[in-house]
Design a protein around this motif. Structure first.
Motif, PDB file in Angstrom:
ATOM      1  N   ASP A 121      -0.733   8.300   1.077  1.00 57.21           N
ATOM      2  CA  ASP A 121      -0.545   6.796   1.663  1.00 57.21           C
ATOM      3  C   ASP A 121      -1.229   6.051   0.741  1.00 57.21           C
ATOM      4  N   ILE A 122      -0.782   4.850   0.454  1.00 54.32           N
ATOM      5  CA  ILE A 122      -1.364   3.699  -0.514  1.00 54.32           C
ATOM      6  C   ILE A 122      -1.053   2.407   0.175  1.00 54.32           C
ATOM      7  N   GLY A 123      -2.231   1.733   0.328  1.00 51.94           N
ATOM      8  CA  GLY A 123      -2.325   0.434   0.853  1.00 51.94           C
ATOM      9  C   GLY A 123      -2.348  -0.783  -0.371  1.00 51.94           C
ATOM     10  N   PHE A 124      -1.510  -1.951   0.079  1.00 49.18           N
ATOM     11  CA  PHE A 124      -1.498  -2.983  -0.964  1.00 49.18           C
ATOM     12  C   PHE A 124      -2.192  -4.209  -0.562  1.00 49.18           C
ATOM     13  N   SER A 125      -2.748  -4.167   0.717  1.00 47.75           N
ATOM     14  CA  SER A 125      -3.155  -5.434   1.430  1.00 47.75           C
ATOM     15  C   SER A 125      -4.393  -6.310   0.622  1.00 47.75           C
ATOM     16  N   GLU A 126      -5.119  -5.530  -0.134  1.00 44.47           N
ATOM     17  CA  GLU A 126      -6.147  -6.003  -0.708  1.00 44.47           C
ATOM     18  C   GLU A 126      -5.822  -6.662  -2.137  1.00 44.47           C
ATOM     19  N   LEU A 127      -4.631  -6.250  -2.575  1.00 42.13           N
ATOM     20  CA  LEU A 127      -4.335  -6.930  -3.767  1.00 42.13           C
ATOM     21  C   LEU A 127      -3.626  -8.398  -3.721  1.00 42.13           C
ATOM     22  N   ALA A 135       2.551  -3.912  -8.700  1.00 42.10           N
ATOM     23  CA  ALA A 135       2.400  -2.375  -8.225  1.00 42.10           C
ATOM     24  C   ALA A 135       3.822  -1.982  -7.480  1.00 42.10           C
ATOM     25  N   LEU A 136       4.472  -2.941  -6.731  1.00 42.27           N
ATOM     26  CA  LEU A 136       5.617  -2.533  -6.088  1.00 42.27           C
ATOM     27  C   LEU A 136       6.801  -2.389  -7.085  1.00 42.27           C
ATOM     28  N   ASP A 137       6.687  -3.150  -8.233  1.00 43.58           N
ATOM     29  CA  ASP A 137       7.775  -2.787  -9.174  1.00 43.58           C
ATOM     30  C   ASP A 137       7.440  -1.374  -9.798  1.00 43.58           C
ATOM     31  N   LEU A 138       6.580  -1.100 -10.039  1.00 40.86           N
ATOM     32  CA  LEU A 138       6.139   0.209 -10.519  1.00 40.86           C
ATOM     33  C   LEU A 138       6.711   1.560  -9.594  1.00 40.86           C
ATOM     34  N   PRO A 166       5.363  -2.432   6.948  1.00 45.75           N
ATOM     35  CA  PRO A 166       5.666  -3.894   7.098  1.00 45.75           C
ATOM     36  C   PRO A 166       5.191  -4.777   6.087  1.00 45.75           C
ATOM     37  N   ARG A 167       6.109  -5.619   5.422  1.00 42.08           N
ATOM     38  CA  ARG A 167       5.762  -6.682   4.696  1.00 42.08           C
ATOM     39  C   ARG A 167       5.216  -6.149   3.342  1.00 42.08           C
ATOM     40  N   GLN A 168       5.651  -4.636   3.232  1.00 42.65           N
ATOM     41  CA  GLN A 168       5.499  -4.000   1.888  1.00 42.65           C
ATOM     42  C   GLN A 168       3.596  -3.713   1.624  1.00 42.65           C
TER      43      GLN A 168
END
Length: 259
Positions: A121-127, A135-138, A166-168
């Motif tokens: 699991d990876i979180g992107f909310s802090e970016l 990061a999503l493109d990667l 939700p909302r990536q």
């Protein structure tokens, strides 16, 4: 059993995989029972309005019919086979690690693992928005990732599936290990199954008791969700079959007119 005096024993297949959804043929009698139970509930509602003096008896029967309906939906949910792409089950994990994608590190957490793969699991909310998009493109393009665990061990893995939150804001990766040697494979086995404390924790989680009402509520939720999936899948297949047959008939008729 067709021959009760000469029973046969078949070993349950192990490690089988299923690439698509599948409804067992054992579902057929449950559809009939479900239709009868639903009809009885409809009749109960009509009798409730038509016979006020019998409300007590009608309510008693309808309560049991509702329970029967839930159990039938639960049975249909069990017979609705989901895709099984793993050849063996995974154990629950809770391990921090660093996941490298094309030379860029991301903090991640392992959620489950087996001898052959691991869930991360990876979180992107802090970016910020721009960094998150890069990061999503990667992760959309990447096929191979590198995992660095807390003890310094490094393993490579191939991305098998991606599940976006939700909302990536969150990403769950299903990874298949790419072992370089036998030591890597032994490490994967030890990570998933070698810790006795983790095995005991998994057993405690699996055998955690529930109250009668809690268990009934759990069954009801699963029955409605999974049973509805079975019915929806079956109705969609019937619709596709009927629509496809109608389309073939119309095309065949037009061909005759042209000839």
């Amino acid at each position: 059993m067709r021959r009760p005096r000469s029973p046969s024993f078949q070993v349950t297949p192990k490690g089988e995989r299923l690439d698509s959804h599948f409804i067992s043929s054992l579902s057929r009698p449950f559809y009939l029972l479900l239709a009868i139970t639903t009809a009885s509930l409809v009749a109960g509602v009509w009798r409730w309005q038509a016979s006020p003096s019998m409300h007590g008896a009608i309510a008693f029967v309808m309560i049991w019919a509702t329970l029967d309906l839930l159990f039938l939906l639960a049975a249909l949910g069990v017979l609705y086979e989901k895709p099984q792409r793993r050849s063996e089950p995974r154990a629950w994990l809770d391990e921090e690690l660093v996941l490298w994608v094309e030379g860029r590190p991301f903090r991640a957490r392992a959620s489950d693992g087996s001898r052959l793969g691991i869930g991360v699991d990876i979180g992107f909310s802090e970016l910020d928005a721009a960094t998150r998009q890069r990061a999503l493109d990667l992760f959309h393009k990447a096929a191979i990732v590198t995992l660095r665990f807390a003890d310094g061990k490094v393993l490579q893995a191939r991305i098998e599936n991606r599940q976006w939150g939700p909302r990536q804001q969150h990403l769950h990766l299903g990874l298949a290990y790419r072992f370089a040697n036998i030591q890597d494979e032994r490490y994967a086995v030890d990570l998933a199954f070698g810790d006795s404390a983790r095995l005991q924790e998994n057993l405690d989680r699996r055998h955690q008791g529930k109250s009668i009402l809690g268990a009934l509520a759990h069954i009801a939720v699963l029955a409605v969700i999974e049973g509805s999936k079975n019915l929806w899948w079956q109705l969609r297949n019937l619709w596709d079959l009927a629509y496809g047959a109608m389309g073939r008939t119309l095309r065949h008729g037009k061909t005759k007119e042209l000839t």
